[in-house]
Design a protein around this motif. Structure first.
Motif, PDB file in Angstrom:
ATOM      1  N   LEU A  13       3.143   2.456   9.791  1.00 43.27           N
ATOM      2  CA  LEU A  13       4.428   1.935  10.238  1.00 43.27           C
ATOM      3  C   LEU A  13       5.619   2.625   9.586  1.00 43.27           C
ATOM      4  N   ARG A  14       5.448   3.113   8.368  1.00 40.75           N
ATOM      5  CA  ARG A  14       6.597   3.676   7.650  1.00 40.75           C
ATOM      6  C   ARG A  14       6.918   5.091   8.105  1.00 40.75           C
ATOM      7  N   SER A  15       8.205   5.406   8.058  1.00 43.53           N
ATOM      8  CA  SER A  15       8.615   6.787   8.306  1.00 43.53           C
ATOM      9  C   SER A  15       8.524   7.608   7.025  1.00 43.53           C
ATOM     10  N   GLN A  16       8.546   6.939   5.881  1.00 40.91           N
ATOM     11  CA  GLN A  16       8.445   7.613   4.585  1.00 40.91           C
ATOM     12  C   GLN A  16       7.530   6.796   3.680  1.00 40.91           C
ATOM     13  N   ASN A  17       6.314   7.266   3.481  1.00 42.33           N
ATOM     14  CA  ASN A  17       5.349   6.551   2.652  1.00 42.33           C
ATOM     15  C   ASN A  17       5.565   6.856   1.166  1.00 42.33           C
ATOM     16  N   PHE A  18       4.904   6.075   0.328  1.00 40.99           N
ATOM     17  CA  PHE A  18       5.007   6.266  -1.112  1.00 40.99           C
ATOM     18  C   PHE A  18       4.102   7.403  -1.569  1.00 40.99           C
ATOM     19  N   GLU A  19       4.520   8.108  -2.592  1.00 41.67           N
ATOM     20  CA  GLU A  19       3.683   9.107  -3.259  1.00 41.67           C
ATOM     21  C   GLU A  19       3.524   8.645  -4.706  1.00 41.67           C
ATOM     22  N   VAL A  20       2.340   8.110  -5.040  1.00 43.71           N
ATOM     23  CA  VAL A  20       2.111   7.597  -6.390  1.00 43.71           C
ATOM     24  C   VAL A  20       0.856   8.232  -6.971  1.00 43.71           C
ATOM     25  N   PRO A  21       0.810   8.404  -8.306  1.00 44.27           N
ATOM     26  CA  PRO A  21      -0.348   9.072  -8.913  1.00 44.27           C
ATOM     27  C   PRO A  21      -1.582   8.195  -8.976  1.00 44.27           C
ATOM     28  N   ARG A  22      -1.394   6.859  -9.019  1.00 44.00           N
ATOM     29  CA  ARG A  22      -2.524   5.954  -9.172  1.00 44.00           C
ATOM     30  C   ARG A  22      -2.141   4.571  -8.645  1.00 44.00           C
ATOM     31  N   SER A  23      -3.158   3.745  -8.435  1.00 41.64           N
ATOM     32  CA  SER A  23      -2.904   2.382  -7.996  1.00 41.64           C
ATOM     33  C   SER A  23      -2.186   1.577  -9.067  1.00 41.64           C
ATOM     34  N   PHE A  24      -1.458   0.585  -8.642  1.00 40.67           N
ATOM     35  CA  PHE A  24      -0.673  -0.305  -9.495  1.00 40.67           C
ATOM     36  C   PHE A  24       0.464   0.432 -10.186  1.00 40.67           C
ATOM     37  N   THR A  25       0.979   1.461  -9.500  1.00 42.41           N
ATOM     38  CA  THR A  25       2.188   2.143  -9.974  1.00 42.41           C
ATOM     39  C   THR A  25       3.405   1.321  -9.582  1.00 42.41           C
ATOM     40  N   GLU A  26       4.295   1.099 -10.540  1.00 41.72           N
ATOM     41  CA  GLU A  26       5.516   0.343 -10.271  1.00 41.72           C
ATOM     42  C   GLU A  26       6.602   1.298  -9.773  1.00 41.72           C
TER      43      GLU A  26
ATOM     44  N   ALA B  32       0.845  -1.197   0.000  1.00 39.83           N
ATOM     45  CA  ALA B  32       0.000   0.000   0.000  1.00 39.83           C
ATOM     46  C   ALA B  32       0.879   1.244   0.000  1.00 39.83           C
ATOM     47  N   ASP B  33       0.343   2.339  -0.541  1.00 42.88           N
ATOM     48  CA  ASP B  33       1.134   3.583  -0.564  1.00 42.88           C
ATOM     49  C   ASP B  33       1.255   4.198   0.823  1.00 42.88           C
TER      50      ASP B  33
END
Length: 406
Positions: A45-58, A40-41
């Motif tokens: 728990l994470r100190s740095q989460n993902f920033e993605v434009p849409r689901s299923f971003t590689e 998940a983005d």
């Protein structure tokens, strides 16, 4: 082999917990296998989460490919977290065919802490003609029943129980970090012949890794040691489960000696712990450090504390990352845990004390302080040798791979 590992909370040494999926994937890659992690983005728990434009971003995470799903953000352990979990699982299930066609896995591993990702994982495995595996971390739904006092008929518990039942019934193997989880599986009425024990581990390279830039927390501890303080530390989540009240209360009994009890980390119980320690000058709270700086921080401690509140959850064993980090750093451990296994006793690397006894913790600190330095150093080295032998990630990854190939 193409391996698809589904772990809602998967992070990396840079992004923060959970580390195990990334570490396993890196080792499997070294052995010539293709690995993709689905995460998940956003997680708490994470100190740095993902920033993605849409689901299923590689996303490439330090050499390991991740497929990231956009999920609702939340604060705390509440309904928002439930929506986050539901979004992740429903999206993955709805696009199971797409995932199966794109990544063509031979093995699909459902590895999130909660068990309901098994439905999406099972669907992907079926469409890909792959084998299905379940990685058992915490015991859900038993954990929220014990820790949250939820009855068996609570709708959340029923959903989690259904997921666990499906995971035990459908999986080719049940791989667990808990040494005695086979007893739990048997008690639930399922085949223990599927069980494989693979604990948490350590990264040997971290033994001698120095942070690229000065870390304030490390500098603080270095100055205290230079000034003659004996430092006993705890690193990790500040939660009720970690029995930190016992650690703090021991400080009152140690005011006559030059010792500081150091707590490094954050968590939803930190404010209450800080208030409890008010006026105790020998208790020090520090902000968390990146995993890449953990080795340097632990090097400044004289000893480390590991505690867990009494719970029947631990009747099936424990596999705490922080304990293995302490041992890799060759630190004597004060171990206040009642569980079916005791790595500190097995390794002869510290002192085991009763759970919930500040006096016992204080006495253990005094015992360690009174030891000759070479004796204390040998105790720490015993722990280091033990984790190198039993918890090295390259070795654990090969054992995991053997379970996938069996």
């Amino acid at each position: 082999m193409n391996i698809l590992l589904i772990n809602h909370y998967a992070g990396s040494p840079v992004r923060g917990m959970e580390f195990r999926p990334w570490l396993m994937a890196r080792e499997w890659q070294k052995l010539g296998h293709t690995v993709t992690i689905v995460a998940a983005d956003f997680t708490h728990l994470r100190s740095q989460n993902f920033e993605v434009p849409r689901s299923f971003t590689e996303v490439d995470v330090d050499g390991v490919p991740y497929v990231v799903l956009k999920t609702p953000r939340y604060h705390g352990n509440n309904a928002g977290r439930g929506r986050n979990i539901a979004s992740f699982c429903l999206q993955l299930s709805a696009h199971a065919g797409r995932v199966a066609r794109t990544y063509r896995p031979d093995a699909v591993i459902a590895s999130s802490t909660y068990p309901v990702d098994i439905y999406a994982a099972s669907k992907i495995a079926r469409k890909a003609g792959a084998r299905l595996y379940f990685e058992l971390h915490d015991l859900w739904p038993l954990t929220p029943m014990v820790m949250g006092n939820l009855p068996w008929w609570n709708p959340i518990i029923l959903i989690l129980q259904g997921g666990e039942n499906a995971a035990f019934a459908r999986s080719n193997k049940i791989i667990s970090i808990l040494p005695d989880a086979d007893r739990y599986i048997r008690e639930r009425g399922y085949d223990v012949g599927k069980f494989v024990y693979i604990p948490n581990g350590v990264v040997r390279e971290e033994e001698n890794t120095a942070p690229a830039e000065p870390v304030p927390q490390v500098e603080t501890l270095r100055a205290l040691r230079a000034d003659g303080w004996f430092l006993v530390g705890y690193t990790g989540n500040h939660s009720v489960a970690n029995a930190l009240e016992t650690f703090i209360d021991a400080a009152v009994m140690l005011r006559d000696v030059r010792v500081k009890l150091v707590l490094v980390g954050k968590g939803n119980h930190k404010d209450a712990l800080t208030a409890r320690a008010a006026g105790a000058e020998n208790v020090l709270f520090l902000d968390p450090v990146p995993k890449t700086a953990m080795g340097a921080l632990l090097a400044e401690l004289n000893a480390a504390y590991m505690g867990l509140a009494k719970s029947r959850l631990f009747d099936y064993g424990v596999s705490p990352n922080k304990l293995f980090d302490y041992m890799l750093a060759a630190k004597p451990v004060i171990y206040a845990v009642e569980s079916s296994n005791n790595p500190v006793r097995d390794a002869d690397c510290g002192l085991t004390v009763p759970v919930g006894s500040p006096r016992a913790v204080a006495d253990a600190v005094r015992t360690l302080m009174a030891m000759d330095a070479p004796v204390r150093r040998q105790m720490g080295e015993n722990g280091r040798a033990y984790v190198r032998r039993n918890h090295d990630y390259p070795t654990l990854a090969k054992r995991f791979l053997a379970a996938l190939q069996d």
